[in-house]
Design a protein around this motif. Structure first.
Motif, PDB file in Angstrom:
ATOM      1  N   TRP A 103      29.892  -6.435  31.811  1.00 31.15           N
ATOM      2  CA  TRP A 103      30.560  -5.565  30.834  1.00 31.15           C
ATOM      3  C   TRP A 103      29.581  -5.068  29.776  1.00 31.15           C
ATOM      4  O   TRP A 103      29.640  -3.905  29.366  1.00 31.15           O
ATOM      5  N   LEU A 104      28.652  -5.953  29.362  1.00 31.41           N
ATOM      6  CA  LEU A 104      27.662  -5.552  28.363  1.00 31.41           C
ATOM      7  C   LEU A 104      26.673  -4.549  28.951  1.00 31.41           C
ATOM      8  O   LEU A 104      26.333  -3.541  28.304  1.00 31.41           O
ATOM      9  N   LEU A 105      26.217  -4.803  30.166  1.00 30.32           N
ATOM     10  CA  LEU A 105      25.289  -3.880  30.815  1.00 30.32           C
ATOM     11  C   LEU A 105      25.935  -2.519  31.023  1.00 30.32           C
ATOM     12  O   LEU A 105      25.285  -1.482  30.848  1.00 30.32           O
ATOM     13  N   SER A 106      27.213  -2.522  31.374  1.00 29.79           N
ATOM     14  CA  SER A 106      27.921  -1.253  31.562  1.00 29.79           C
ATOM     15  C   SER A 106      28.025  -0.479  30.258  1.00 29.79           C
ATOM     16  O   SER A 106      27.836   0.752  30.226  1.00 29.79           O
ATOM     17  N   GLY A 107      28.299  -1.197  29.159  1.00 26.27           N
ATOM     18  CA  GLY A 107      28.373  -0.529  27.863  1.00 26.27           C
ATOM     19  C   GLY A 107      27.034   0.041  27.438  1.00 26.27           C
ATOM     20  O   GLY A 107      26.953   1.171  26.924  1.00 26.27           O
ATOM     21  N   ILE A 128      11.853  -3.337  37.867  1.00 20.16           N
ATOM     22  CA  ILE A 128      12.584  -4.129  38.860  1.00 20.16           C
ATOM     23  C   ILE A 128      13.903  -4.640  38.287  1.00 20.16           C
ATOM     24  O   ILE A 128      14.977  -4.336  38.827  1.00 20.16           O
ATOM     25  N   PRO A 129      13.892  -5.415  37.168  1.00 22.84           N
ATOM     26  CA  PRO A 129      15.190  -5.843  36.623  1.00 22.84           C
ATOM     27  C   PRO A 129      15.995  -4.680  36.048  1.00 22.84           C
ATOM     28  O   PRO A 129      17.238  -4.710  36.080  1.00 22.84           O
ATOM     29  N   ALA A 130      15.307  -3.648  35.515  1.00 26.05           N
ATOM     30  CA  ALA A 130      16.042  -2.516  34.948  1.00 26.05           C
ATOM     31  C   ALA A 130      16.848  -1.801  36.018  1.00 26.05           C
ATOM     32  O   ALA A 130      18.014  -1.432  35.799  1.00 26.05           O
ATOM     33  N   SER A 163      20.936   0.323  37.979  1.00 27.99           N
ATOM     34  CA  SER A 163      20.864   1.225  39.119  1.00 27.99           C
ATOM     35  C   SER A 163      19.787   2.304  38.876  1.00 27.99           C
ATOM     36  O   SER A 163      18.973   2.196  37.963  1.00 27.99           O
ATOM     37  N   ILE A 164      19.823   3.352  39.678  1.00 29.03           N
ATOM     38  CA  ILE A 164      18.827   4.416  39.590  1.00 29.03           C
ATOM     39  C   ILE A 164      19.293   5.472  38.584  1.00 29.03           C
ATOM     40  O   ILE A 164      20.477   5.782  38.499  1.00 29.03           O
ATOM     41  N   GLY A 165      18.355   6.032  37.842  1.00 33.46           N
ATOM     42  CA  GLY A 165      18.697   7.086  36.904  1.00 33.46           C
ATOM     43  C   GLY A 165      17.898   6.991  35.620  1.00 33.46           C
ATOM     44  O   GLY A 165      16.858   6.331  35.553  1.00 33.46           O
ATOM     45  N   VAL A 166      18.428   7.630  34.582  1.00 33.17           N
ATOM     46  CA  VAL A 166      17.705   7.706  33.324  1.00 33.17           C
ATOM     47  C   VAL A 166      17.774   6.402  32.544  1.00 33.17           C
ATOM     48  O   VAL A 166      16.850   6.067  31.792  1.00 33.17           O
ATOM     49  N   VAL A 215      15.359   1.909  29.304  1.00 35.43           N
ATOM     50  CA  VAL A 215      15.249   0.475  29.011  1.00 35.43           C
ATOM     51  C   VAL A 215      13.821  -0.009  29.210  1.00 35.43           C
ATOM     52  O   VAL A 215      13.256  -0.724  28.363  1.00 35.43           O
ATOM     53  N   ALA A 216      13.198   0.370  30.315  1.00 36.31           N
ATOM     54  CA  ALA A 216      11.811  -0.025  30.554  1.00 36.31           C
ATOM     55  C   ALA A 216      10.877   0.561  29.498  1.00 36.31           C
ATOM     56  O   ALA A 216       9.924  -0.094  29.053  1.00 36.31           O
ATOM     57  N   THR A 217      11.149   1.783  29.079  1.00 35.75           N
ATOM     58  CA  THR A 217      10.324   2.420  28.049  1.00 35.75           C
ATOM     59  C   THR A 217      10.445   1.690  26.715  1.00 35.75           C
ATOM     60  O   THR A 217       9.443   1.461  26.024  1.00 35.75           O
ATOM     61  N   VAL A 218      11.661   1.303  26.341  1.00 34.98           N
ATOM     62  CA  VAL A 218      11.878   0.582  25.086  1.00 34.98           C
ATOM     63  C   VAL A 218      11.131  -0.744  25.099  1.00 34.98           C
ATOM     64  O   VAL A 218      10.432  -1.111  24.139  1.00 34.98           O
ATOM     65  N   ILE A 219      11.239  -1.492  26.182  1.00 36.26           N
ATOM     66  CA  ILE A 219      10.566  -2.790  26.268  1.00 36.26           C
ATOM     67  C   ILE A 219       9.051  -2.617  26.191  1.00 36.26           C
ATOM     68  O   ILE A 219       8.357  -3.372  25.508  1.00 36.26           O
ATOM     69  N   PHE A 220       8.531  -1.611  26.872  1.00 34.79           N
ATOM     70  CA  PHE A 220       7.085  -1.393  26.898  1.00 34.79           C
ATOM     71  C   PHE A 220       6.546  -0.936  25.547  1.00 34.79           C
ATOM     72  O   PHE A 220       5.415  -1.254  25.174  1.00 34.79           O
ATOM     73  N   ALA A 221       7.357  -0.183  24.790  1.00 35.17           N
ATOM     74  CA  ALA A 221       6.882   0.403  23.536  1.00 35.17           C
ATOM     75  C   ALA A 221       7.125  -0.467  22.321  1.00 35.17           C
ATOM     76  O   ALA A 221       6.617  -0.160  21.236  1.00 35.17           O
TER      77      ALA A 221
END
Length: 318
Positions: free
Chosen positions: A25-29, A141-143, A148-151, A156-162
């Motif tokens: 539910w949190l991931l969906s939000g 991979i976890p993102a 799923s696939i998309g923006v 999420v990966a960009t936020v973690i990396f930056a």
């Protein structure tokens, strides 16, 4: 020691499965919110007349830096339009801005908290080291598993990396404030919150803005990685050019990424200089201002005390 193995990968896989099963539910939000933000900004940029967008971007360049930068902005974005990468560039710009905004909202408060707590600083330091040294592709991979696939996985990966440079430079800026200045604020009865807002944040602003600048640059460098995750934009164009060995498309999309990077880098650097000049002007005004009926802020009080020479005591009984 043959056959001895620590199943770290299996533990991580089990953890990812647990999060997906119990926090769906949190991931969906999160996915809904991030997708809506990026799509709304991209749609707004694409719905507006191209001339208006270019004028706004050039106007920001003129206001914050110089007319030469504004002219260069117009030429650069007209070049993006001329090579047919305008839609992809606006989609990438929307992704980078939303990812950078989320990263700043997380990084600055975390950096302030780390500067005020040695225990928290020691605790998050290895985590930041891991985030900076981990290959960027690993974040996908976890993102992708979670979103799923998309923006959304790209953001999420960009936020973690930056995140790491924003946290580190915010903490560095707060810790770099002169301790005597902070003590002077305490001596005049300022609360910790007033000292943070009136003394530490203004004096640490150059370092914080440097962190924001680096954060945005890292976010833009993840455009290609986000394209691998399926996010629309210049990254997706570059990935397609790599898979088909299309040199023309790769050069045009890569050049558009460079233009966006140079524009955002110069703009955020100019914004940092402007903030530094703003606080310098406030300091000059506070030093030159005469007696006032209102209570002085901690910054103004400290600057007045530092600017006024201490007077020798007048001898009595002369």
């Amino acid at each position: 020691m043959e056959g001895f193995r620590i199943p770290i990968g299996e533990w991580a896989d089990a953890g990812v499965d647990w999060i997906r099963d119990n926090l769906g539910w949190l991931l969906s939000g999160i996915a809904t919110a991030i997708g809506w933000l990026v799509d709304s900004l991209a749609d707004a940029l694409l719905a507006a007349p191209i001339v208006l967008v270019v004028i706004v971007l050039a106007g920001l360049a003129w206001l914050l830096r110089s007319w030469q930068f504004a002219v260069g902005t117009v030429v650069s974005f007209v070049l993006i339009l001329a090579v047919g990468q305008w839609v992809n560039a606006m989609q990438t710009l929307a992704l980078v801005l939303i990812a950078a905004l989320i990263a700043v909202v997380i990084a600055v408060p975390l950096g302030i908290a780390a500067a005020r707590s040695d225990r928290l600083s020691a605790g998050i330091r290895p985590v930041l080291d891991l985030m900076q040294s981990m290959p960027a592709f690993v974040y996908l991979i976890p993102a992708i598993v979670f979103f799923s696939i998309g923006v959304v996985p790209g953001v999420v990966a960009t936020v973690i990396f930056a995140l790491p440079p924003g946290v580190r430079l915010t903490e560095l800026g707060i810790r770099g404030v002169d301790s005597e200045t902070v003590e002077a604020g305490h001596a005049f009865g300022a609360t910790p919150g007033q000292i943070l807002r009136g003394v530490q944040l203004p004096l640490a602003m150059p370092s914080i803005m440097t962190g924001v600048n680096q954060l945005i640059m890292l976010a833009l460098s993840m455009a290609v990685i986000a394209g691998i995750a399926g996010a629309d934009g210049l990254g997706k164009e570059i990935v397609q050019a790599m898979s088909t060995v299309d040199i023309a498309k790769g050069v045009e999309a890569g050049l558009s990424v460079v233009i966006l990077a140079v524009y955002l880098d110069r703009l955020t650097a100019a914004l940092g200089d402007l903030r530094g000049q703003h606080w310098s002007v406030l300091g000059m005004i506070s030093r030159r201002r005469g007696p006032s009926t209102r209570a002085a802020t901690p910054t103004e009080t400290v600057e007045r005390e530092q600017a006024s020479p201490q007077q020798a005591p007048v001898p009595t009984g002369a």
